[in-house]
Design a protein around this motif. Structure first.
Motif, PDB file in Angstrom:
ATOM      1  N   MET A  66       0.838  -1.199   0.000  1.00  0.00           N
ATOM      2  CA  MET A  66       0.000   0.000   0.000  1.00  0.00           C
ATOM      3  C   MET A  66       0.875   1.252   0.000  1.00  0.00           C
ATOM      4  O   MET A  66       0.659   2.188  -0.791  1.00  0.00           O
ATOM      5  CB  MET A  66      -0.931   0.001   1.213  1.00  0.00           C
ATOM      6  CG  MET A  66      -1.765   1.281   1.355  1.00  0.00           C
ATOM      7  SD  MET A  66      -2.857   1.602  -0.042  1.00  0.00           S
ATOM      8  CE  MET A  66      -4.298   0.629   0.451  1.00  0.00           C
ATOM      9  N   GLY A  67       1.881   1.271   0.839  1.00  0.00           N
ATOM     10  CA  GLY A  67       2.721   2.467   0.952  1.00  0.00           C
ATOM     11  C   GLY A  67       3.648   2.661  -0.224  1.00  0.00           C
ATOM     12  O   GLY A  67       3.843   3.790  -0.705  1.00  0.00           O
ATOM     13  N   ASN A  68       4.227   1.572  -0.711  1.00  0.00           N
ATOM     14  CA  ASN A  68       5.234   1.688  -1.763  1.00  0.00           C
ATOM     15  C   ASN A  68       4.654   1.765  -3.164  1.00  0.00           C
ATOM     16  O   ASN A  68       5.357   2.159  -4.103  1.00  0.00           O
ATOM     17  CB  ASN A  68       6.206   0.505  -1.690  1.00  0.00           C
ATOM     18  CG  ASN A  68       7.023   0.510  -0.418  1.00  0.00           C
ATOM     19  OD1 ASN A  68       7.298   1.578   0.148  1.00  0.00           O
ATOM     20  ND2 ASN A  68       7.406  -0.672   0.051  1.00  0.00           N
ATOM     21  N   VAL A  69       3.399   1.358  -3.327  1.00  0.00           N
ATOM     22  CA  VAL A  69       2.793   1.367  -4.666  1.00  0.00           C
ATOM     23  C   VAL A  69       1.616   2.333  -4.712  1.00  0.00           C
ATOM     24  O   VAL A  69       1.689   3.396  -5.333  1.00  0.00           O
ATOM     25  CB  VAL A  69       2.350  -0.052  -5.089  1.00  0.00           C
ATOM     26  CG1 VAL A  69       1.720  -0.006  -6.482  1.00  0.00           C
ATOM     27  CG2 VAL A  69       3.527  -1.012  -5.081  1.00  0.00           C
ATOM     28  N   ALA A  70       0.516   1.994  -4.045  1.00  0.00           N
ATOM     29  CA  ALA A  70      -0.714   2.783  -4.188  1.00  0.00           C
ATOM     30  C   ALA A  70      -0.521   4.224  -3.733  1.00  0.00           C
ATOM     31  O   ALA A  70      -0.903   5.163  -4.444  1.00  0.00           O
ATOM     32  CB  ALA A  70      -1.849   2.121  -3.403  1.00  0.00           C
TER      33      ALA A  70
END
Length: 671
Positions: free
Chosen positions: A251-255
């Motif tokens: 979630m943090g690194n992509v979205a």
């Protein structure tokens, strides 16, 4: 073309072995060694023309090898060497180079494998011997599958129907090289959309298709399967949409790196974000392009129930399409014109059993859809409505044009009704600004139809995220089964009709240069010649320019059907053609997609070669029906850029298995 590398001369010492090696390779070499531009915009890996060096590998090489210098050579390591060299027939020097083994030791071990029957020797004039697996001996009699895991390619000769059906579930048919050779590519999107509930089920399908396990390919497929299950959209109990990730890291690194305040309001937790209303499609597209397709688990509108019975039997492949659609509730039926996508869509309507909105590019297609729904289903005419410039009826099954559905003043009529299914016909248009406004109608079930979801602007990714993944059968399978006739395509290079046009072409620039070549008056004579050569054919002549259309129509004394033709006159001409009361029409590009043209057994493309690959597919497809003998002639002015356009536009049709010929016209031959 045979299996021997390009630098190896044909064998001269053993005639029977030569026949076995070259015949057994039919189709495979072409399938693997194509170095041209892939019509889908990908670069294909080709055969490397290495010299037939009988010396061992360069000791200074920095390439990573698979083993020690004294390592054992097995049939498996020989196949690995074939993979590294990009060919199935190798010299001892090539094996040594690929595996980084001493040449003398390699020769001894290859002899041992040959004595055991695993390999075959073949003497050739430029090298003492080449080697290939014994299984190639049986290539002319049975199916053979070769996997190239590093390139994620699968080459199949003599494929059985079962194999092709299994491969279609996780691989893309990139090349149909004649009757025998097929080249499949396993792309990320093929894994993402595989119709399986678990990786274990997909793994079983792969092993059934390939006949064995392939650890390297399976490992990569597993990684892509995991990527396809990292994000999902779901409906919160309070009614809004939530984007959920499998872990805080993804979630943090992509979205949260890709999305901003236009897409989400705020985080709800480490793995959940509150989605802004109407941003769902954009989120799906952005994460798809980042390599993370989003699973759509929202509680979307299911619509009022509607009992629909299909009153025609589906073909086996159409039933497979419907079954694939039923598993996820979204997808795009992809198949050549004549393959029955419309009837299959009605099968999907019957499966959903809900009120249905069908979006089409034109009112002509709306009328034809309405007639087909009444003819092929149990619905009564009063249950089927049309909504466009001519009629405005909203019924349990409504057929509307994209333009009307996207207009603000009409949109509420469609928003207020809950649709169980939305069908996007000719869905390759969906990414365009005018058409995509209709995609806010995100019902629980979404179905697209397209003969070729190719876009020259490479925005087909948006089609898959807005509508669904492609579902289809390779064209060659439909040709082989006789469901769709395979037309013969011939590009004819036509001389100039007069010196004035030729001189104008030489001095012109840009688009003007192209148009002069397209409107070459020599094509009028060529069209007349081809029609006289096929006097009993029902023919369609396609043009891109109105002036040329009027000129050809006047010369032939037949009607010219264009966008300027009044709707009722257009309908009358097409009905006369369908009823065999008329056997020739000249048609502008309005016939490419906006109307459902009747079947012809002869198509002549007089101009339009600067158009899209999809346009070439549509025009060739006007002859694709369950009847043989169909012909398509494409006219290009000799010595101009039209030659290049013709080859480019029809290249991907040749890759789908169609026969494409080229001929230079000598006007003296036709006089």
């Amino acid at each position: 073309m045979g299996l021997l590398p390009p630098t190896v001369d044909p064998p001269v010492t053993d005639e029977r072995s030569s026949e076995r090696a070259t015949d057994g390779a039919a189709g495979n070499s072409d399938a693997v060694s194509d170095n041209g531009d892939d019509p889908d915009g990908r670069e294909t890996a080709g055969e490397t023309n290495e010299p037939n060096d009988v010396d061992g590998p360069d000791e200074s090489s920095d390439d990573d090898g698979p083993g020690e210098a004294d390592g054992e050579i097995t049939l498996a390591t020989f196949h690995e060497a074939c993979q590294r060299e990009g060919r199935p027939v190798l010299t001892a020097g090539a094996v040594a180079r690929a595996l980084e083994y001493p040449h003398d030791a390699v020769s001894e071990r290859l002899d041992d494998l040959a004595d055991r029957g695993d390999l075959e020797r073949l003497s050739v004039s430029t090298d003492p011997v080449v080697w290939y697996p014994s299984e190639l001996e049986d290539l002319t009699d049975r199916e053979r599958i070769v996997v190239f895991p590093k390139r994620r390619e699968i080459v199949v000769d003599r494929p059985e129907q079962f194999t092709r059906a299994q491969l279609a579930q996780f691989a893309h048919l990139a090349d149909a090289n004649g009757a025998d050779g097929y080249r499949y590519v396993v792309r990320p999107e093929d894994v993402w959309q595989a119709p399986h509930d678990s990786f274990e089920a997909l793994e079983r399908t792969m092993r059934q298709a390939l006949g064995s396990r392939n650890d390297e390919l399976e490992e990569w497929v597993h990684s892509q399967w995991d990527r396809a299950h990292q994000f999902r959209l779901r409906t919160h109990e309070d009614g809004y949409t939530v984007l959920e990730a499998n872990s805080p890291e993804v979630m943090g690194n992509v979205a949260r790196q890709k999305l901003d305040e236009e897409h989400v309001h705020a985080p709800i937790s480490e793995t959940e974000d509150w989605v802004r209303e109407g941003a769902e499609a954009a989120i799906k597209r952005i994460l798809y392009e980042a390599g993370y397709p989003v699973q759509d688990h929202r509680d979307l509108d299911s619509g009022e129930s509607l009992s629909i019975d299909l009153e025609v039997s589906l073909r086996e492949y159409q039933r497979t399409w419907v079954d694939r659609f039923a598993e996820s509730g979204e997808g795009i039926f992809v198949g050549p014109p004549g393959s029955g996508k419309t009837v299959a869509a009605m099968g999907a309507m019957a499966h959903v059993g809900g009120e249905t909105l069908i979006l089409v590019p034109s009112r002509d297609l709306a009328r034809q859809w309405a007639e087909a729904v009444v003819e092929y289903t149990s619905l009564e005419p009063a249950q089927v409505g049309q909504y466009h410039g001519g009629q405005k009826q909203v019924r349990p099954v409504t057929i509307a044009t994209y333009q009307i559905a996207g207009m603000d003043r009409h949109r509420s009529l469609f928003d207020d009704r809950e649709w169980g299914l939305v069908v996007f016909d000719e869905c390759q248009h969906v990414p365009s600004d005018v058409y995509r406004r209709s995609t806010h109608l995100q019902s629980r079930n979404r179905l697209g139809l397209s003969a070729s979801p190719i876009r020259e602007d490479d925005r087909q990714t948006e089609i898959f995220t807005l509508v669904g993944p492609p579902i289809g059968t390779d064209w060659q399978a439909l040709f082989d089964a006789g469901f769709v006739a395979e037309p013969e395509l011939e590009i004819r290079y036509v001389p100039w009709g007069d010196e004035e046009q030729r001189n104008a072409y030489v001095s012109a620039e840009g688009r003007k240069k192209y148009r002069i070549a397209a409107e070459n008056r020599g094509k009028v004579d060529e069209v007349s010649y081809l029609l006289s050569a096929h006097p009993n054919s029902k023919a369609l002549v396609f043009v891109d320019y109105l002036e040329q259309g009027w000129e050809i129509a006047a010369a032939l004394d037949v009607p010219f059907l264009s966008g300027e033709t009044h709707h009722h006159e257009r309908q009358r001409l097409l009905e006369e053609f369908r009823r065999d009361e008329r056997d020739l029409l000249v048609i502008s590009r309005v016939g490419d997609e906006g109307i459902d043209l009747p079947t012809a057994d002869l198509a002549i493309v007089a101009s339009g070669l600067g158009g899209s690959r999809r346009q070439g597919t549509q025009r060739a497809g006007r002859t694709m029906r369950p009847a043989g003998g169909a012909l398509v002639y494409v006219l290009a002015t000799r010595g101009t850029r039209e030659e290049e356009f013709a080859r480019r536009q029809l290249q991907h049709l040749g890759r789908k298995g169609m026969t494409v010929r080229e001929r230079t016209v000598d006007s003296s031959d036709e006089s």
